[in-house]
Design an enzyme around this catalytic site. Structure first.
Site, PDB file in Angstrom:
ATOM      1  CE1 TYR A   1      -3.335  -2.877   0.597  1.00  0.00           C
ATOM      2  CE2 TYR A   1      -4.605  -0.858   0.620  1.00  0.00           C
ATOM      3  CZ  TYR A   1      -4.555  -2.222   0.491  1.00  0.00           C
ATOM      4  OH  TYR A   1      -5.703  -2.934   0.254  1.00  0.00           O
TER       5      TYR A   1
ATOM      6  CE  LYS B   1       2.352 -17.846  -0.984  1.00  0.00           C
ATOM      7  NZ  LYS B   1       1.589 -19.110  -1.011  1.00  0.00           N
TER       8      LYS B   1
ATOM      9  CG  ASP C   1      -1.325 -20.381   0.421  1.00  0.00           C
ATOM     10  OD1 ASP C   1      -0.853 -20.100   1.552  1.00  0.00           O
ATOM     11  OD2 ASP C   1      -0.758 -21.156  -0.364  1.00  0.00           O
TER      12      ASP C   1
ATOM     13  CG  ASP D   1      -7.976  -5.124   1.025  1.00  0.00           C
ATOM     14  OD1 ASP D   1      -9.021  -4.660   1.510  1.00  0.00           O
ATOM     15  OD2 ASP D   1      -7.773  -5.255  -0.202  1.00  0.00           O
TER      16      ASP D   1
ATOM     17  CG  ASP E   1     -13.582  -7.733   1.401  1.00  0.00           C
ATOM     18  OD1 ASP E   1     -13.533  -6.885   2.316  1.00  0.00           O
ATOM     19  OD2 ASP E   1     -13.796  -7.424   0.207  1.00  0.00           O
TER      20      ASP E   1
HETATM   21  C1  IPM Z   1     -10.726  -1.649   2.838  1.00  0.00           C
HETATM   22  C2  IPM Z   1     -10.875  -1.225   1.411  1.00  0.00           C
HETATM   23  C3  IPM Z   1      -9.767  -0.250   1.064  1.00  0.00           C
HETATM   24  C4  IPM Z   1      -8.447  -0.961   1.242  1.00  0.00           C
HETATM   25  C5  IPM Z   1      -9.893   0.374  -0.336  1.00  0.00           C
HETATM   26  C6  IPM Z   1     -11.229   1.047  -0.545  1.00  0.00           C
HETATM   27  C7  IPM Z   1      -8.787   1.341  -0.624  1.00  0.00           C
HETATM   28  O1  IPM Z   1     -10.899  -2.330   0.579  1.00  0.00           O
HETATM   29  O2  IPM Z   1     -10.820  -0.772   3.717  1.00  0.00           O
HETATM   30  O3  IPM Z   1     -10.542  -2.838   3.088  1.00  0.00           O
HETATM   31  O4  IPM Z   1      -7.949  -1.596   0.301  1.00  0.00           O
HETATM   32  O5  IPM Z   1      -7.901  -0.890   2.336  1.00  0.00           O
HETATM   33 MG    MG Z   2     -10.921  -4.166   1.629  1.00  0.00          MG
END
Ligand code: IPM
Ligand code: MG
Length: 371
Positions: A135, A207, A240, A264, A268
């Site tokens: 990042y 990783k 993974d 990140d 999710d």
């Molecule tokens: C998150 C989002 C952000 C990230 C994006 C929107 C830049 O996916 O907060 O997880 O990648 O951190």
């Molecule tokens: Mg995200």
């Protein structure tokens, strides 16, 4: 009194933040503190009108706050990346919010796609490093003669990829991930302190078998820091493998600490196993500076203004903010009220209900005030 900066942002952002502030105000009434919210107009509308994303004046003003309550940014009228990098990531970096705290917890009454898993099976915290790794924004794209910049690597490119970097036909892009000893140390330390207050189990997700420079350093620091916490059980997992184990055995995890990019991705996945993006909150924390609390989902532009967005992740993020401010009892109550709203079926349609965004906010606020 707590002064809180509010950034509603784009899409459904302002609607969900409205419900969040409603609930926080109810918590203040109940627990005897007041909140002074100050709005900051950041996002697509301003960018399209003025070309501004985040100005020095904005940053200066925001730096006067201990916490920012953030909705969402992202808009179809702006190419992807501009608002995300120019506002959300810029804030995380500017305020050095090096911890991205993301609880993965299945609340009672919420459906998880994982067959047979109960709330007691899904209750862990991801501590995502939030300022380094891939990042950092160091990268480039080169074509034709521009590629002289990469001259030094010419032999390597040729040997490894068969690329003739002088040729106009070939294009190269690269992006660099950075891990620093101090960057890894401070976030791993925070994860240890978090594990200390929980079930005393800490997993590093990385990783190091392939990206052995960056994550080799990460592992070294992990071992050094955790050596200072002999009562915490530690382990290394490859990223993974974690996507497999989160699904098969989520009950194994207590605190997970991981570099930015993997954090990140796996959060999710975590959001899905805790019942969906509508329920996943996050805190971007700088323990000594300005921290920012937000739902981890995006701005869902197509639902903007329809009153159907789920405000629960935002309300939960508000609870995390209260906790950060030291209002632990109020934070707990907000989460409990949120849980009651779910048990009573006051949920938006993404969770199978018929309630509207504001119905959920009203209900949770009322539950917060009820003795
Ligand atoms: C998150 C989002 C952000 C990230 C994006 C929107 C830049 O996916 O907060 O997880 O990648 O951190
Ligand atoms: Mg995200």
């Amino acid at each position: 009194m707590y002064r809180v900066a509010v950034i509603g942002g784009d899409g459904i952002g302002p609607e969900i933040i409205k419900e969040g502030t409603k609930v926080l105000e109810a918590a203040g009434d109940r627990f005897g503190f007041s909140l002074d919210f100050e709005d900051f107009e950041l996002g697509a509308d301003r960018y399209l009108a003025t070309g501004e994303l985040l100005t020095d004046d904005d940053l200066e003003a925001l730096s006067g706050f201990r916490t920012i309550y953030f909705g969402a940014i992202g808009d179809d009228r702006v190419p992807p990346g501009i608002l995300e990098k120019g506002i959300l990531l810029a804030l995380r970096f500017h305020f050095d919010q090096y911890i991205n705290l993301r609880p993965i917890r299945l609340l009672e009454g919420v459906a998880t796609p994982l067959a047979g898993k109960k709330p007691s099976d899904i209750d862990f915290v991801v501590v995502r490093e939030n300022t380094e790794d891939f990042y950092v924004g160091i990268g480039g794209r080169f074509k034709g003669s521009q590629k002289r910049v990469l001259e030094i690597q010419r032999e390597l490119y040729h040997a490894k990829f068969g690329l003739d970097i002088e040729s106009d036909a070939e294009e190269i892009a690269y992006q660099i991930g950075v891990v620093t000893r101090e960057g890894a140390r401070r976030v791993i330390r925070y994860a240890c302190d978090t594990a200390q207050k929980r079930r005393k189990k800490l997993t590093s997700v990385d990783k190091a078998n392939v990206l052995s420079d960056v994550y080799g350093l990460w592992r070294e620091v992990f071992s050094e820091v955790t050596a200072g916490y002999p009562d915490i059980a530690t382990e290394f997992n490859f990223v993974d493998a974690v996507t497999m184990w989160f699904v098969k055995n989520p009950e194994w995890y207590d605190v997970v600490v991981t570099p930015n990019m993997f954090g990140d991705i796996i959060t999710d996945l975590g959001a899905m196993i805790q019942g969906g993006m509508g329920l996943a909150p996050g805190g971007n924390i700088n323990p000594e500076g300005t921290s920012m609390f937000e739902p981890i989902h995006g701005s869902a532009p197509k639902y903007k203004g329809l009153g159907v967005a789920n405000p629960m992740a935002t309300i939960w993020a508000g609870s995390m903010m209260l906790d950060h401010l030291g209002e632990h009892e109020a934070a707990e109550k907000v989460l409990e009220a949120l849980g009651q709203s779910i048990l009573d079926g006051v949920v938006t349609r993404d969770m199978g209900g018929t309630s509207r965004t504001s119905d959920v906010g009203d209900y949770v606020a009322a539950m917060v005030k009820r003795h």
